[in-house]
Design a protein around this motif. Structure first.
Motif, PDB file in Angstrom:
ATOM      1  N   PHE A 189       7.685   6.570  -0.835  1.00 23.75           N
ATOM      2  CA  PHE A 189       8.636   7.417  -0.117  1.00 23.75           C
ATOM      3  C   PHE A 189      10.056   7.010  -0.527  1.00 23.75           C
ATOM      4  O   PHE A 189      10.273   5.889  -1.000  1.00 23.75           O
ATOM      5  CB  PHE A 189       8.469   7.249   1.402  1.00 23.75           C
ATOM      6  CG  PHE A 189       7.165   7.791   1.936  1.00 23.75           C
ATOM      7  CD1 PHE A 189       5.972   7.130   1.680  1.00 23.75           C
ATOM      8  CD2 PHE A 189       7.126   8.960   2.680  1.00 23.75           C
ATOM      9  CE1 PHE A 189       4.757   7.625   2.154  1.00 23.75           C
ATOM     10  CE2 PHE A 189       5.925   9.466   3.170  1.00 23.75           C
ATOM     11  CZ  PHE A 189       4.743   8.799   2.900  1.00 23.75           C
ATOM     12  N   ALA A 190      11.015   7.905  -0.337  1.00 24.38           N
ATOM     13  CA  ALA A 190      12.409   7.534  -0.620  1.00 24.38           C
ATOM     14  C   ALA A 190      13.319   8.333   0.298  1.00 24.38           C
ATOM     15  O   ALA A 190      12.991   9.453   0.707  1.00 24.38           O
ATOM     16  CB  ALA A 190      12.760   7.794  -2.078  1.00 24.38           C
ATOM     17  N   ALA A 191      14.467   7.748   0.626  1.00 21.31           N
ATOM     18  CA  ALA A 191      15.417   8.416   1.526  1.00 21.31           C
ATOM     19  C   ALA A 191      16.827   7.939   1.216  1.00 21.31           C
ATOM     20  O   ALA A 191      17.026   6.905   0.576  1.00 21.31           O
ATOM     21  CB  ALA A 191      15.063   8.097   2.983  1.00 21.31           C
ATOM     22  N   ASP A 236       0.852  -1.193   0.000  1.00 23.26           N
ATOM     23  CA  ASP A 236       0.000   0.000   0.000  1.00 23.26           C
ATOM     24  C   ASP A 236       0.885   1.238   0.000  1.00 23.26           C
ATOM     25  O   ASP A 236       0.642   2.190  -0.724  1.00 23.26           O
ATOM     26  CB  ASP A 236      -0.910   0.005   1.235  1.00 23.26           C
ATOM     27  CG  ASP A 236      -1.869  -1.175   1.228  1.00 23.26           C
ATOM     28  OD1 ASP A 236      -2.591  -1.322   0.228  1.00 23.26           O
ATOM     29  OD2 ASP A 236      -1.867  -1.965   2.191  1.00 23.26           O
ATOM     30  N   LEU A 237       1.912   1.189   0.866  1.00 21.45           N
ATOM     31  CA  LEU A 237       2.905   2.269   0.923  1.00 21.45           C
ATOM     32  C   LEU A 237       4.273   1.644   0.712  1.00 21.45           C
ATOM     33  O   LEU A 237       4.565   0.581   1.272  1.00 21.45           O
ATOM     34  CB  LEU A 237       2.881   2.948   2.293  1.00 21.45           C
ATOM     35  CG  LEU A 237       1.582   3.640   2.706  1.00 21.45           C
ATOM     36  CD1 LEU A 237       1.664   4.064   4.179  1.00 21.45           C
ATOM     37  CD2 LEU A 237       1.309   4.851   1.815  1.00 21.45           C
ATOM     38  N   LEU A 238       5.096   2.337  -0.074  1.00 22.46           N
ATOM     39  CA  LEU A 238       6.447   1.825  -0.330  1.00 22.46           C
ATOM     40  C   LEU A 238       7.453   2.877   0.112  1.00 22.46           C
ATOM     41  O   LEU A 238       7.246   4.079  -0.113  1.00 22.46           O
ATOM     42  CB  LEU A 238       6.623   1.553  -1.831  1.00 22.46           C
ATOM     43  CG  LEU A 238       8.055   1.266  -2.310  1.00 22.46           C
ATOM     44  CD1 LEU A 238       8.592  -0.028  -1.699  1.00 22.46           C
ATOM     45  CD2 LEU A 238       8.102   1.184  -3.843  1.00 22.46           C
ATOM     46  N   SER A 239       8.541   2.430   0.730  1.00 22.53           N
ATOM     47  CA  SER A 239       9.645   3.332   1.033  1.00 22.53           C
ATOM     48  C   SER A 239      10.915   2.740   0.429  1.00 22.53           C
ATOM     49  O   SER A 239      11.186   1.545   0.597  1.00 22.53           O
ATOM     50  CB  SER A 239       9.780   3.496   2.548  1.00 22.53           C
ATOM     51  OG  SER A 239      10.875   4.341   2.825  1.00 22.53           O
ATOM     52  N   ILE A 240      11.664   3.578  -0.284  1.00 25.21           N
ATOM     53  CA  ILE A 240      12.851   3.092  -1.005  1.00 25.21           C
ATOM     54  C   ILE A 240      14.108   3.673  -0.361  1.00 25.21           C
ATOM     55  O   ILE A 240      14.226   4.891  -0.210  1.00 25.21           O
ATOM     56  CB  ILE A 240      12.803   3.523  -2.496  1.00 25.21           C
ATOM     57  CG1 ILE A 240      11.478   3.127  -3.141  1.00 25.21           C
ATOM     58  CG2 ILE A 240      13.961   2.915  -3.267  1.00 25.21           C
ATOM     59  CD1 ILE A 240      11.277   3.748  -4.527  1.00 25.21           C
ATOM     60  N   ASP A 241      15.037   2.803   0.018  1.00 20.37           N
ATOM     61  CA  ASP A 241      16.331   3.245   0.587  1.00 20.37           C
ATOM     62  C   ASP A 241      17.387   2.246   0.104  1.00 20.37           C
ATOM     63  O   ASP A 241      17.915   1.461   0.880  1.00 20.37           O
ATOM     64  CB  ASP A 241      16.225   3.291   2.123  1.00 20.37           C
ATOM     65  CG  ASP A 241      17.519   3.761   2.789  1.00 20.37           C
ATOM     66  OD1 ASP A 241      18.383   4.326   2.094  1.00 20.37           O
ATOM     67  OD2 ASP A 241      17.650   3.555   4.007  1.00 20.37           O
ATOM     68  N   VAL A 242      17.624   2.285  -1.220  1.00 17.11           N
ATOM     69  CA  VAL A 242      18.523   1.284  -1.822  1.00 17.11           C
ATOM     70  C   VAL A 242      19.923   1.838  -2.081  1.00 17.11           C
ATOM     71  O   VAL A 242      20.761   1.154  -2.671  1.00 17.11           O
ATOM     72  CB  VAL A 242      17.946   0.708  -3.143  1.00 17.11           C
ATOM     73  CG1 VAL A 242      16.710  -0.138  -2.878  1.00 17.11           C
ATOM     74  CG2 VAL A 242      17.656   1.808  -4.153  1.00 17.11           C
TER      75      VAL A 242
END
Ligand SMILES: Cc1cc2nc3c(=O)[nH]c(=O)nc-3n(C[C@H](O)[C@H](O)[C@H](O)COP(=O)(O)OP(=O)(O)OC[C@H]3O[C@@H](n4cnc5c(N)ncnc54)[C@H](O)[C@@H]3O)c2cc1C
Length: 315
Positions: free
Chosen positions: A274-276, A106-112
């Motif tokens: 989201f991304a960080a 539902d929500l994605l956060s990317i920290d690759v």
């Protein structure tokens, strides 16, 4: 403690980067009822980059400089999927991880994280750090004494790396640092630049300034002024770009392939993503590609994921 409430929101954390470690820690301290967390990590452990030079100098053990993902995920009551994501489908809300069904969110956060900008087959990228360490250990075991290692890129990471390698090798291998600018660590104050130059001299490290490396052909590192130097290998710590699958996913990205995010850390084009860290680009106020910024993003990222999951306004 397990929440008895049914799962209402699936939050997937893609990549066990510095920001996501903090997100997991915060959800471990304060679970969110109705939220299921899933972490997709490429390796079972994630390194803490600030400790890499110390690890290379053998001041830290491997265990001290790495975080074991399984206990961290367990603490946060998160599912752990070990695998390398190859595609994101932001509109379908799924992620492709080869060898298993697509992972829904539902929500994605990317920290690759990011990878150094370098020509193809020109040596060893220092990121991802886990793979770099394996290759470094293999090179050390196979190269003859007096082989010359080039470190390409003289920002803080390159300068720290070459000094750490000098301490590790103790003169067994030779080292040369290639700096595109007139001085290493060009963004630092003059006194710091002088101190680094002195440290390089003291450590017996050769320094070549004002050129970029363009290729590695048959043991010759080709430089932008037309010259070349003989090296056994080149280790690249040049500027960072994001893995290409992010831009290929249709997320709005900057020219380096980093996900454009708003001050609330979510994507300009897809607000449920989201991304960080190094793979994110804050619109209008880009942050340096440094672990400290990724760590700092962890707390607000956790808060906004929680808010997005519970229908509250992002801060
Ligand atoms: C030698 C060196 C020294 C440094 N020293 C410092 C320092 O002292 N201080 C500092 O602030 N910064 C330092 N840096 C910079 C720092 O390494 C990065 O800025 C930092 O690692 C970025 O953190 P991140 O969370 O964005 O990504 P990363 O730390 O790179 O983490 C990304 C994670 O995502 C995983 N991943 C990647 N792709 C996928 C995929 N497709 N699927 C699943 N998982 C994936 C990776 O395995 C990794 O675990 C240094 C860098 C180098 C090279």
């Amino acid at each position: 403690m397990q929440s008895s409430r049914p799962i209402e929101t699936d939050i997937v954390l893609l990549g066990a980067g510095h920001a996501h470690v903090e997100v997991l820690r915060r959800f471990a301290m304060q679970p969110e009822p109705g939220v299921r967390l899933t972490l997709i990590g490429r390796e079972p452990e994630t390194p803490y980059s600030g400790m890499l030079p110390g690890l290379i100098r053998a001041e830290y053990t491997h265990e001290q400089a790495h975080i074991d993902l399984a206990p961290l995920a367990t603490m946060a009551n998160a599912r752990l999927i070990l695998g390398e994501a190859t595609a994101i489908h932001p509109n379908l809300r799924t992620i492709t991880v080869p060898g298993r069904p697509d992972v829904p969110f539902d929500l994605l956060s990317i920290d690759v994280g990011g990878v150094p900008v370098m020509p193809q087959d020109a040596g060893v990228p220092v990121k991802p750090i886990g793979r770099f360490l394996d290759r470094l250990y293999r090179l050390e075991a196979t190269l003859p004494p007096d082989s010359r290692f080039a470190v390409v890129g003289a920002g803080p990471a390159g300068a720290e790396l070459v000094l750490a390698l000098a301490a590790r090798f103790g003169g067994y291998f030779r080292l040369v640092l290639i700096s595109a600018t007139a001085d290493p660590i060009p963004a630092a104050p003059a006194a710091a630049r002088r101190a680094v130059r002195q440290a390089l001299t003291d450590a017996g490290i050769e320094l070549i300034c004002g050129v970029t490396a363009t290729a590695l052909n048959d043991g010759e590192l080709v430089l932008s002024d037309g010259s070349s130097i003989a090296v056994a290998t080149a280790l690249w710590t040049t500027g960072v770009e994001a893995p290409p699958f992010l831009a290929a996913s249709g997320l709005d990205c900057d020219p380096a392939g980093c996900v454009r995010i708003s001050p609330t850390l979510n994507s300009i084009s897809h607000p449920h993503v989201f991304a960080a860290g190094d793979c994110a680009a804050l619109e209008g106020n880009p942050r340096p590609k440094a672990g400290v910024w990724a760590v700092r993003a962890g707390a607000p990222l956790a808060e906004n994921l929680r808010r997005a999951a519970t229908g509250q306004r992002l801060t």
